[in-house]
Design a protein around this motif. Structure first.
Motif, short mmCIF file in Angstrom:
data_model
loop_
_atom_site.label_atom_id
_atom_site.label_comp_id
_atom_site.label_asym_id
_atom_site.label_seq_id
_atom_site.Cartn_x
_atom_site.Cartn_y
_atom_site.Cartn_z
N ARG A 112 0.85 -1.20 0.00
CA ARG A 112 0.00 0.00 0.00
C ARG A 112 0.88 1.24 0.00
O ARG A 112 1.89 1.33 0.70
N GLY A 113 0.51 2.24 -0.82
CA GLY A 113 1.28 3.47 -0.89
C GLY A 113 2.33 3.50 -1.99
O GLY A 113 3.10 4.44 -2.09
N ALA A 114 2.36 2.46 -2.85
CA ALA A 114 3.26 2.45 -4.00
C ALA A 114 2.47 2.80 -5.25
O ALA A 114 1.32 2.39 -5.41
N HIS A 115 3.08 3.55 -6.16
CA HIS A 115 2.42 3.93 -7.42
C HIS A 115 2.88 3.02 -8.55
O HIS A 115 4.09 2.87 -8.78
N ILE A 116 1.93 2.42 -9.24
CA ILE A 116 2.20 1.63 -10.44
C ILE A 116 1.52 2.32 -11.61
O ILE A 116 0.31 2.52 -11.60
N GLY A 117 2.31 2.70 -12.61
CA GLY A 117 1.78 3.45 -13.75
C GLY A 117 0.99 2.58 -14.71
O GLY A 117 0.66 1.42 -14.44
N SER A 118 0.71 3.14 -15.87
CA SER A 118 -0.02 2.42 -16.92
C SER A 118 0.94 1.59 -17.76
O SER A 118 2.13 1.93 -17.89
N ASP A 119 0.42 0.50 -18.32
CA ASP A 119 1.19 -0.35 -19.24
C ASP A 119 2.46 -0.90 -18.59
O ASP A 119 3.48 -1.10 -19.27
N CYS A 120 2.41 -1.15 -17.29
CA CYS A 120 3.55 -1.75 -16.58
C CYS A 120 3.40 -3.28 -16.56
O CYS A 120 2.30 -3.81 -16.68
N ILE A 121 4.54 -3.95 -16.38
CA ILE A 121 4.55 -5.40 -16.23
C ILE A 121 5.30 -5.72 -14.95
O ILE A 121 6.46 -5.34 -14.78
N ALA A 126 8.05 -10.50 -7.35
CA ALA A 126 8.64 -9.17 -7.29
C ALA A 126 8.01 -8.43 -6.12
O ALA A 126 6.88 -8.74 -5.72
N PHE A 127 8.73 -7.46 -5.58
CA PHE A 127 8.24 -6.71 -4.43
C PHE A 127 8.46 -5.22 -4.65
O PHE A 127 9.56 -4.79 -4.99
N VAL A 128 7.39 -4.44 -4.49
CA VAL A 128 7.46 -2.98 -4.61
C VAL A 128 7.00 -2.39 -3.29
O VAL A 128 5.87 -2.60 -2.85
N ASN A 129 7.87 -1.62 -2.65
CA ASN A 129 7.61 -1.13 -1.30
C ASN A 129 6.87 0.20 -1.30
O ASN A 129 6.80 0.90 -2.32
N ILE A 130 6.39 0.59 -0.15
CA ILE A 130 5.64 1.83 0.05
C ILE A 130 6.46 3.04 -0.39
O ILE A 130 7.67 3.11 -0.19
N GLY A 131 5.80 3.98 -1.04
CA GLY A 131 6.47 5.20 -1.48
C GLY A 131 7.19 5.09 -2.80
O GLY A 131 7.61 6.09 -3.37
N SER A 142 11.21 -10.75 -12.77
CA SER A 142 11.18 -11.73 -11.69
C SER A 142 12.29 -11.51 -10.67
O SER A 142 13.43 -11.19 -11.04
N CYS A 143 11.95 -11.68 -9.40
CA CYS A 143 12.89 -11.58 -8.27
C CYS A 143 13.44 -10.17 -8.08
O CYS A 143 14.49 -10.00 -7.46
N ASP A 144 12.75 -9.16 -8.60
CA ASP A 144 13.17 -7.77 -8.40
C ASP A 144 12.60 -7.22 -7.10
O ASP A 144 11.48 -7.55 -6.71
N THR A 145 13.37 -6.34 -6.46
CA THR A 145 12.91 -5.61 -5.29
C THR A 145 13.06 -4.12 -5.55
O THR A 145 14.15 -3.67 -5.93
N VAL A 146 11.99 -3.38 -5.36
CA VAL A 146 12.02 -1.92 -5.48
C VAL A 146 11.76 -1.35 -4.09
O VAL A 146 10.67 -1.49 -3.55
N GLY A 147 12.78 -0.73 -3.51
CA GLY A 147 12.72 -0.30 -2.12
C GLY A 147 11.85 0.92 -1.90
O GLY A 147 11.40 1.59 -2.83
N SER A 148 11.64 1.22 -0.62
CA SER A 148 10.76 2.33 -0.23
C SER A 148 11.25 3.64 -0.82
O SER A 148 12.44 3.96 -0.77
N CYS A 149 10.34 4.38 -1.42
CA CYS A 149 10.54 5.72 -1.97
C CYS A 149 11.36 5.76 -3.26
O CYS A 149 11.58 6.84 -3.81
N ALA A 150 11.83 4.61 -3.76
CA ALA A 150 12.60 4.62 -5.01
C ALA A 150 11.74 5.17 -6.14
O ALA A 150 10.55 4.88 -6.24
N GLN A 151 12.35 5.97 -7.00
CA GLN A 151 11.64 6.60 -8.11
C GLN A 151 12.12 5.99 -9.43
O GLN A 151 13.27 6.21 -9.84
#
Length: 278
Positions: A112-121, A126-131, A142-151
């Protein structure tokens, strides 16, 4: 200053002064926190923005994330038949399809609190953190991690097993930035607020962190904490200052990143991959 920023700033001051806590926060406080999370997910506010040539953290946004941790109680929740414990639920992905985005099952987690744009895969697991902010047309493999607040910018390719570090504290520090049209090879690591300039291609298993120098052969300078735009980067090893130590027979070496012009054939390969994905 928007009304939401004003409310969050006031709530943060109360929290810092111990005037509000998880036990004493009322409905108004939680309504503000919920509106804040909704704005993050909609992409209306971001943890960092570019001003001129510099990325700067929005401190109040990072404070809002910390408030959600400080003022909410940990609760048992369900995901995929498994009970987990957290202060927030996962993001509601039911509208992804309406925006042309897809998240495959069996382990794709967007907090919750992560933004996913249009036409994303988003490929599992995979894990996308808050912010975090994922721009339009971006692939999180696969197996990607996107940390908190990463742009993460638009039309970015994060190769499999890529780690994008999170920078939530201190609030004044800008997070990891991956600008538009960047391709990161499998196994890359980007940490500690490093900025990858637009249109760059980074080779597999490259570590990008402010502690490792970037030898930019285009401008013939050594950089720390950034890879300029329109570069092709890869890991090499350079002689270390302890090479003459008796323990290092044959010399000691340390990792470095070498950046060159983005070759025409690299652009063509990227364009071919885009065509295949379309």
């Amino acid at each position: 200053m928007s009304a939401l920023e004003s409310e969050l700033t006031e709530l943060w001051e109360q929290y810092q002064n111990d005037d509000v806590s998880a036990d004493s926060a009322g409905e108004d406080a939680y309504a503000t926190l919920d509106a804040f999370l909704d704005s993050l997910e909609a992409g209306e506010i971001r943890a960092a923005e570019k001003h001129g040539d510099t990325w700067e953290a929005n401190e109040w946004v990072k404070q809002g994330i910390l408030l959600n941790f400080g003022l909410r109680a940990t609760e048992p929740r369900e995901y995929g038949g498994v009970t987990y414990n957290d202060v927030l639920p996962l993001a509601d992905s039911s509208d992804y399809g309406d925006r042309g985005s897809r998240n495959t099952p069996d382990g794709t987690v967007v907090r919750r609190g992560a933004h996913i744009g249009s036409d994303c895969i988003l490929m599992s697991p995979a894990f996308v953190n808050i912010g975090a902010h994922i721009g339009d047309g971006t692939l999180v493999d696969s197996c990607d991690t996107v940390g908190s607040c990463a742009q993460i910018g638009a039309n970015v390719k994060l190769g499999a097993n890529t780690l994008i570090g999170g920078v939530l504290e201190p609030v004044e520090n800008a997070p990891v930035i991956i600008e538009d049209n960047v391709s990161l090879g499998a196994g890359c690591r980007v940490t500690s607020g490093f900025v990858v300039g637009e249109n760059s291609v980074v080779g597999e298993n490259t570590l990008l962190t402010p502690r490792i120098p970037v030898y930019d052969l285009v401008e013939e300078e050594v950089l720390y904490g950034e890879l300029p735009a329109d570069r092709r980067a890869f890991t090499r090893f350079v002689e270390s200052s302890i090479s003459d130590h008796d323990l290092f027979e044959g010399g000691a070496y340390k990792p470095a990143v070498v950046a060159t012009d983005l070759q025409t054939e690299t652009l063509e390969a990227t364009e071919r991959e885009d065509t295949l994905r379309e």
